[in-house]
Design a protein around this motif. Structure first.
Motif, PDB file in Angstrom:
ATOM      1  N   VAL A  68       8.984  -1.956   3.835  1.00 39.27           N
ATOM      2  CA  VAL A  68       8.543  -1.447   2.531  1.00 39.27           C
ATOM      3  C   VAL A  68       7.476  -0.370   2.687  1.00 39.27           C
ATOM      4  O   VAL A  68       7.527   0.682   2.037  1.00 39.27           O
ATOM      5  N   ALA A  69       6.491  -0.627   3.555  1.00 42.03           N
ATOM      6  CA  ALA A  69       5.404   0.341   3.744  1.00 42.03           C
ATOM      7  C   ALA A  69       5.941   1.669   4.255  1.00 42.03           C
ATOM      8  O   ALA A  69       5.531   2.747   3.786  1.00 42.03           O
ATOM      9  N   ALA A  70       6.860   1.597   5.209  1.00 41.46           N
ATOM     10  CA  ALA A  70       7.446   2.830   5.743  1.00 41.46           C
ATOM     11  C   ALA A  70       8.238   3.564   4.668  1.00 41.46           C
ATOM     12  O   ALA A  70       8.180   4.797   4.571  1.00 41.46           O
ATOM     13  N   THR A  71       8.970   2.826   3.852  1.00 39.19           N
ATOM     14  CA  THR A  71       9.757   3.443   2.783  1.00 39.19           C
ATOM     15  C   THR A  71       8.866   4.178   1.792  1.00 39.19           C
ATOM     16  O   THR A  71       9.135   5.321   1.419  1.00 39.19           O
ATOM     17  N   VAL A  72       7.798   3.522   1.360  1.00 29.25           N
ATOM     18  CA  VAL A  72       6.871   4.137   0.404  1.00 29.25           C
ATOM     19  C   VAL A  72       6.219   5.377   1.017  1.00 29.25           C
ATOM     20  O   VAL A  72       6.095   6.423   0.364  1.00 29.25           O
ATOM     21  N   THR A  73       5.806   5.257   2.277  1.00 26.91           N
ATOM     22  CA  THR A  73       5.175   6.388   2.965  1.00 26.91           C
ATOM     23  C   THR A  73       6.115   7.585   3.033  1.00 26.91           C
ATOM     24  O   THR A  73       5.720   8.733   2.769  1.00 26.91           O
ATOM     25  N   VAL A  74       7.366   7.329   3.376  1.00 23.61           N
ATOM     26  CA  VAL A  74       8.339   8.411   3.489  1.00 23.61           C
ATOM     27  C   VAL A  74       8.626   9.034   2.122  1.00 23.61           C
ATOM     28  O   VAL A  74       8.751  10.261   2.000  1.00 23.61           O
TER      29      VAL A  74
END
Length: 478
Positions: free
Chosen positions: A401-407
């Protein structure tokens, strides 16, 4: 394999003869037009589900896809070089016949070195091929013989040499990880077959060092410092090959090692390293895009952002999307670099503040640049939108989730930055032209690439994705 390198070798030999300066550009472009069907013919068995092995090399699924991508990029670069470089010699760059012919010779050798990376199944050969790409491409960065190009060349050589030294140390560790069963093979197939018997500590350290080394070559943040300078100072056809092909080579090496790690039961380590690295690279590149003042450096930082997306695809184990996005990014980034080279020639500058009114000077050039800008920023209906959307979907499905939001944040910033910068070039105050008027023929190659990106966006269907899955499995994806 001999058939694949025969035509580039002919170009390389002809480029050693300065007296060929009047004809070398047309000959190189013509031979590259023949090279595309040769590459397709060699890769055809892979698209039929077969792997062709030749010593330390093999045409598997992933190798076939990246061989086709590399050939397309080199073809586009050579075609544009035949149109653009002779005009440059008559104006701002008084290049000697020897240096001019040397460009085509080195470009052909560069292409051969890039072919060796995705097709190699031997860890040592992969390392040597990536080192060869550095040695063959460095003189291309210095082609204009300026102070800034010299600085960029040395920076490229020094940083990539340090990185490749790390990769060599990692390769030695991977070899040493076979000590438990006295193995002495450097072939990926042999290592994968005995993956469970490899020393886990040496295997992990070897992968980490290789990631640092090949990650430097790929331009993963914060190992990317050479990339903006080299891509900015090289002539446009060389920048296209650096961004559209060279970066892919380093990522293919990382992908092959990630498959070995997965076979050894260490997929979690790959994921823990590559997913954050990919997301951080995307957000860092997007922030650096905001304050760019140089057209080609802006495109170089855009390449860093897409390298982050490709790293993320490897991290979550999505080989089909890794191949799909590499194709989409390569063709549209090549179109942008080629257009940037044309713009640089007629305006005599790369500074964004001194560019403007392109749509009035040449409606075709302005339209192509703006559409390509939308495409590289991930806008529909271009192929980049499809691959980015699917990558975000798979990343979220993988629980990152964190990576998705960051991207998502990074992609949003990138879209705003690129469209703002290019919007000023296309629609801004009209600037005086320094070297003639824009020629329609210089936009033909970017237009073809733009159409190809559009087709890639509308042609994605379940049967296409299933074919990508087949190619990924043929390449050893787990």
């Amino acid at each position: 394999m001999i058939s694949l390198i025969l035509l580039p070798l002919i170009i390389a030999v002809l480029g050693l003869m300065p007296r060929m300066s009047r004809h070398i550009a047309v000959i190189s472009a013509s031979l590259m037009l023949l090279q595309l069907p040769v590459a397709v013919w060699i890769c055809l068995p892979a698209f039929r589900g077969q792997t062709v092995v030749a010593g330390n090399f093999a045409v598997d699924g992933v190798g076939a896809v990246f061989t086709i991508i590399t050939t397309l990029v080199a073809l586009a670069a050579m075609l544009q070089a035949a149109l653009q470089l002779p005009a440059e010699r008559l104006t701002e760059h008084k290049t000697s016949d020897k240096a001019y012919c040397g460009f085509f010779s080195l470009s052909a050798l560069f292409l051969i070195a890039m072919y060796a990376v995705p097709l190699s199944q031997h860890l040592g050969v992969i390392w040597m091929a990536i080192e060869a790409t550095t040695l063959m491409s460095a003189p291309l960065v210095y082609y204009h013989r300026s102070r800034s190009s010299l600085e960029a060349t040395w920076k490229y050589l020094l940083l990539c040499s340090v990185g490749i030294a790390f990769a060599l140390f990692g390769t030695v560790m991977l070899f040493a990880s076979q000590h438990s069963f006295n193995g002495e093979s450097m072939m990926l197939a042999d290592l994968t077959a005995h993956a469970k018997q490899l020393d886990p500590k040496l295997l992990s350290l070897g992968f980490i060092f290789c990631l640092l080394g090949y990650g430097t070559k790929a331009g993963i943040f914060p190992l990317h410092n050479w990339l903006p300078d080299a891509h900015s100072e090289a002539p446009a056809p060389s920048s296209a090959m650096l961004s559209g092909s060279l970066l892919n080579c380093a990522l293919v090496a990382i992908w092959r090692l990630s498959q070995l790690m997965a076979a050894a039961g260490q997929a979690d380590l790959v994921r823990d390293l590559l997913v954050p690295a990919g997301a951080i690279t995307v957000i860092a590149a997007s922030l650096m895009l905001v304050r760019q003042h140089d057209l080609k450096r802006m495109l170089a930082y855009s390449s860093v952002e897409h390298i982050g997306l490709l790293t993320l695809a490897i991290g979550i184990g999505s080989t089909p999307l890794f191949m799909l996005h590499a194709f989409n990014h390569s063709i549209i980034k090549v179109a942008l670099f080629l257009m940037a080279g044309s713009i640089l020639h007629v305006y005599g500058t790369k500074q964004l503040s001194k560019l403007g009114g392109l749509l009035k000077s040449s409606p075709l050039w302005g339209a192509v640049l703006m559409l390509a800008g939308f495409a590289i920023a991930g806008s529909p209906p271009f192929g980049t939108f499809i691959s980015e959307w699917l990558l975000l979907r798979d990343t979220l499905s993988a629980g990152e989730v964190a990576a998705t939001v960051t991207v998502i944040v990074g992609l949003t910033i990138t879209f705003i930055a690129i469209t703002t910068h290019l919007g000023k070039v296309v629609f801004g105050i009209e600037r005086p032209l320094v070297h003639g008027t824009p020629q329609r023929s210089w936009a033909y190659v970017p237009v073809c690439l733009l159409v190809l990106s559009l087709l890639a966006g509308v042609a994605i269907a379940p049967n296409v994705m299933s074919r990508l899955v087949m190619l990924a499995q043929l390449g050893g994806a787990r």
